[in-house]
Design an enzyme around this catalytic site. Structure first.
Site, PDB file in Angstrom:
ATOM      1  N   TRP A 113     -11.406  16.405  -1.535  1.00  0.00           N
ATOM      2  CA  TRP A 113     -10.755  16.909  -2.744  1.00  0.00           C
ATOM      3  C   TRP A 113     -11.016  18.386  -2.996  1.00  0.00           C
ATOM      4  O   TRP A 113     -10.437  18.975  -3.889  1.00  0.00           O
ATOM      5  CB  TRP A 113     -11.215  16.112  -3.970  1.00  0.00           C
ATOM      6  CG  TRP A 113     -10.787  14.678  -3.921  1.00  0.00           C
ATOM      7  CD1 TRP A 113      -9.695  14.156  -3.313  1.00  0.00           C
ATOM      8  CD2 TRP A 113     -11.470  13.573  -4.533  1.00  0.00           C
ATOM      9  NE1 TRP A 113      -9.652  12.784  -3.498  1.00  0.00           N
ATOM     10  CE2 TRP A 113     -10.722  12.408  -4.240  1.00  0.00           C
ATOM     11  CE3 TRP A 113     -12.627  13.454  -5.292  1.00  0.00           C
ATOM     12  CZ2 TRP A 113     -11.110  11.134  -4.684  1.00  0.00           C
ATOM     13  CZ3 TRP A 113     -13.010  12.198  -5.744  1.00  0.00           C
ATOM     14  CH2 TRP A 113     -12.255  11.054  -5.430  1.00  0.00           C
ATOM     15  N   TYR A 155       0.849  -1.189   0.000  1.00  0.00           N
ATOM     16  CA  TYR A 155       0.000   0.000   0.000  1.00  0.00           C
ATOM     17  C   TYR A 155       0.883   1.236   0.000  1.00  0.00           C
ATOM     18  O   TYR A 155       2.092   1.156   0.264  1.00  0.00           O
ATOM     19  CB  TYR A 155      -0.946   0.001   1.218  1.00  0.00           C
ATOM     20  CG  TYR A 155      -2.068   1.029   1.121  1.00  0.00           C
ATOM     21  CD1 TYR A 155      -2.251   1.970   2.133  1.00  0.00           C
ATOM     22  CD2 TYR A 155      -2.929   1.053   0.026  1.00  0.00           C
ATOM     23  CE1 TYR A 155      -3.274   2.904   2.040  1.00  0.00           C
ATOM     24  CE2 TYR A 155      -3.943   1.987  -0.070  1.00  0.00           C
ATOM     25  CZ  TYR A 155      -4.113   2.907   0.938  1.00  0.00           C
ATOM     26  OH  TYR A 155      -5.128   3.837   0.860  1.00  0.00           O
ATOM     27  N   ARG A 184      -6.812   3.359   2.950  1.00  0.00           N
ATOM     28  CA  ARG A 184      -7.550   2.096   2.872  1.00  0.00           C
ATOM     29  C   ARG A 184      -6.699   0.888   3.266  1.00  0.00           C
ATOM     30  O   ARG A 184      -7.157  -0.246   3.215  1.00  0.00           O
ATOM     31  CB  ARG A 184      -8.121   1.888   1.465  1.00  0.00           C
ATOM     32  CG  ARG A 184      -9.243   2.867   1.119  1.00  0.00           C
ATOM     33  CD  ARG A 184     -10.022   2.386  -0.099  1.00  0.00           C
ATOM     34  NE  ARG A 184     -10.954   3.350  -0.636  1.00  0.00           N
ATOM     35  CZ  ARG A 184     -12.190   3.578  -0.175  1.00  0.00           C
ATOM     36  NH1 ARG A 184     -12.636   2.900   0.863  1.00  0.00           N
ATOM     37  NH2 ARG A 184     -12.973   4.466  -0.748  1.00  0.00           N
TER      38      ARG A 184
END
Lengths: 206, 204
Positions: free
Chosen positions: A108, A8, A14
């Site tokens: 975002w 990751y 996540r």
């Protein structure tokens, strides 16, 4: 003991739920992290061009963050005591996945004023109504855990996603009407294995 | 005999996978559907103010994939061992992400804008996924996504791609011959075919 390698980015995001599950269970693993700029080198090796990915015994690969976490939870006794409890745990983790999804658009947004508005809206429209229901279920279940009478990966998932990104964005006031859940998250955080990992893990932005 | 009541809108949507699992395994259940206008009546009675909900002898289970996974595991459609079960979970999660990606398209009322969002979605999300998926199907070599026989993962891909091609044309999976074959295979399974022919006709 199988050999686990978790691929990751060097962020919580996540991948953190799986890391927390493995640390909680005291299972050693290769916590393989890379920076964003190194991603292109790994992308094509991943089953669906995404991470996290769990590689087991150097040969089999499993993708999708919650599938990985569920697999690890089941392998290491953290999934629930029977089929029904396992489904209840699945249900809670899916709820968390949806809450995390709802946090993405505000994350975002580059205009800080607009961003705060969007986060407040997600809190009001999605997170608070959800917490109201979770509190009711926690009280009804008794015992302080989401599922059954012991800790499952569902409890760890609420800890993981509420500490990042929900509390980092909305602050501890998010629990003003959810004292039981607040207590549960603190309990998970105070577990010695979790505490030790959190104190020593790389410090990352998300 | 356990009593199942599946509570959802009179739509395919996020309820259809559970229905397909039950129909494929020929398990009797109460397919409780309501129209959108009736939703306020049922909302407060659900675990999280959402549907689908599966009641198993009156005990509620929420979240579409948790429901479908539970039913798949109870009725032999989840995979032959724990690794296969996880592989199936993985594929169904991929479909969940694709379903979420269709929401801006479905809710866009301007036809031109809708077409634009769809094309972007196909190009940036669906096609790259399908490229990888074809490789996985070829690698598995059985025609199914996981192991040697059908799992709920195959039903999930059918459930997503069959309406996609109906709505947006066959070109959606033209470059994915193995997936195309799988979707056709599922469509032609007698109990699936019979259910699809007799189910309520709904827009979604």
């Amino acid at each position: 003991m199988p050999g686990y390698k978790l691929y990751y980015f060097n962020v919580r995001g996540r991948g953190e739920l799986s890391r927390l599950i493995l640390h909680y269970a005291g299972v050693p693993f290769d916590d393989f992290r890379f920076e964003g700029k190194d991603w292109p080198a790994f992308k094509s090796k991943m089953p669906f061009g995404q991470v996290p990915v769990l590689e087991v015994d150097g040969e089999k690969m499993l993708a999708q963050s919650h599938t990985i976490a569920r697999y690890l939870a089941r392998q290491h006794g953290l999934a629930g005591q029977n089929d029904w409890e396992q489904s209840q745990a699945d249900m809670y983790v899916d709820c968390i996945y949806d809450l995390h999804g709802a946090m993405r658009t505000p994350t975002w947004e580059t205009d800080p004023v607009k961003q705060k508005e969007l986060f407040d809206k997600v809190n009001q429209d999605t997170i608070q109504p959800h917490l109201e229901k979770v509190e009711q279920h926690l009280v009804k279940n008794g015992g302080g855990h989401l599922v059954g009478q012991g800790l499952t990966w569902a409890d760890i998932a609420y800890y993981a996603y509420f500490t990042t990104p929900i509390m980092t964005r909305l602050g501890g006031e998010v629990f003003s009407k959810a004292p039981q859940l607040k207590k549960l998250i603190e309990t998970v955080g105070n577990n010695p294995n979790i505490k030790k990992y959190v104190e020593t893990r790389p410090v990352t932005s998300g | 005999m356990v009593h199942y009541k599946l509570i959802y809108f009179n739509l395919r949507g996020r309820g259809e996978l559970a229905r397909l699992v039950l129909h494929h395994q020929e398990v009797a259940f109460e397919d409780f559907r309501f129209e959108r206008e009736e939703w306020p009546k049922y909302k407060a009675g659900t675990p999280f103010g959402q549907v689908p909900v599966l009641e198993v002898d009156g005990k509620p289970l929420a979240q579409s994939n948790a429901i479908a996974r539970y039913l798949a595991r109870q009725h032999g459609l989840a995979g032959q061992n724990e690794w296969e079960q996880s592989q199936a979970d993985m594929y169904v999660d991929c479909i969940y992400d694709l379903i979420s990606g269709t929401r801006p398209i479905i809710y866009e009322t301007d036809k031109e804008k809708q077409k634009e969002i769809l094309q972007k979605f196909l190009k940036e999300t669906v096609n790259p996924h399908l490229e990888k998926l074809e490789q996985q199907l070829i690698k598995n070599g059985t025609g199914f996504l996981v192991g040697k026989s059908i799992t709920w993962a195959d039903l999930a891909y059918y459930s997503f791609f069959s309406p996609m091609t109906e709505r947006f044309g066959d070109s959606v999976i033209d470059n994915s011959p193995h997936l195309k074959k799988l979707v056709e295979h599922v469509a032609n399974i007698p109990q699936i075919k019979k259910y699809v022919e007799t189910r309520p006709k709904t827009t979604l």
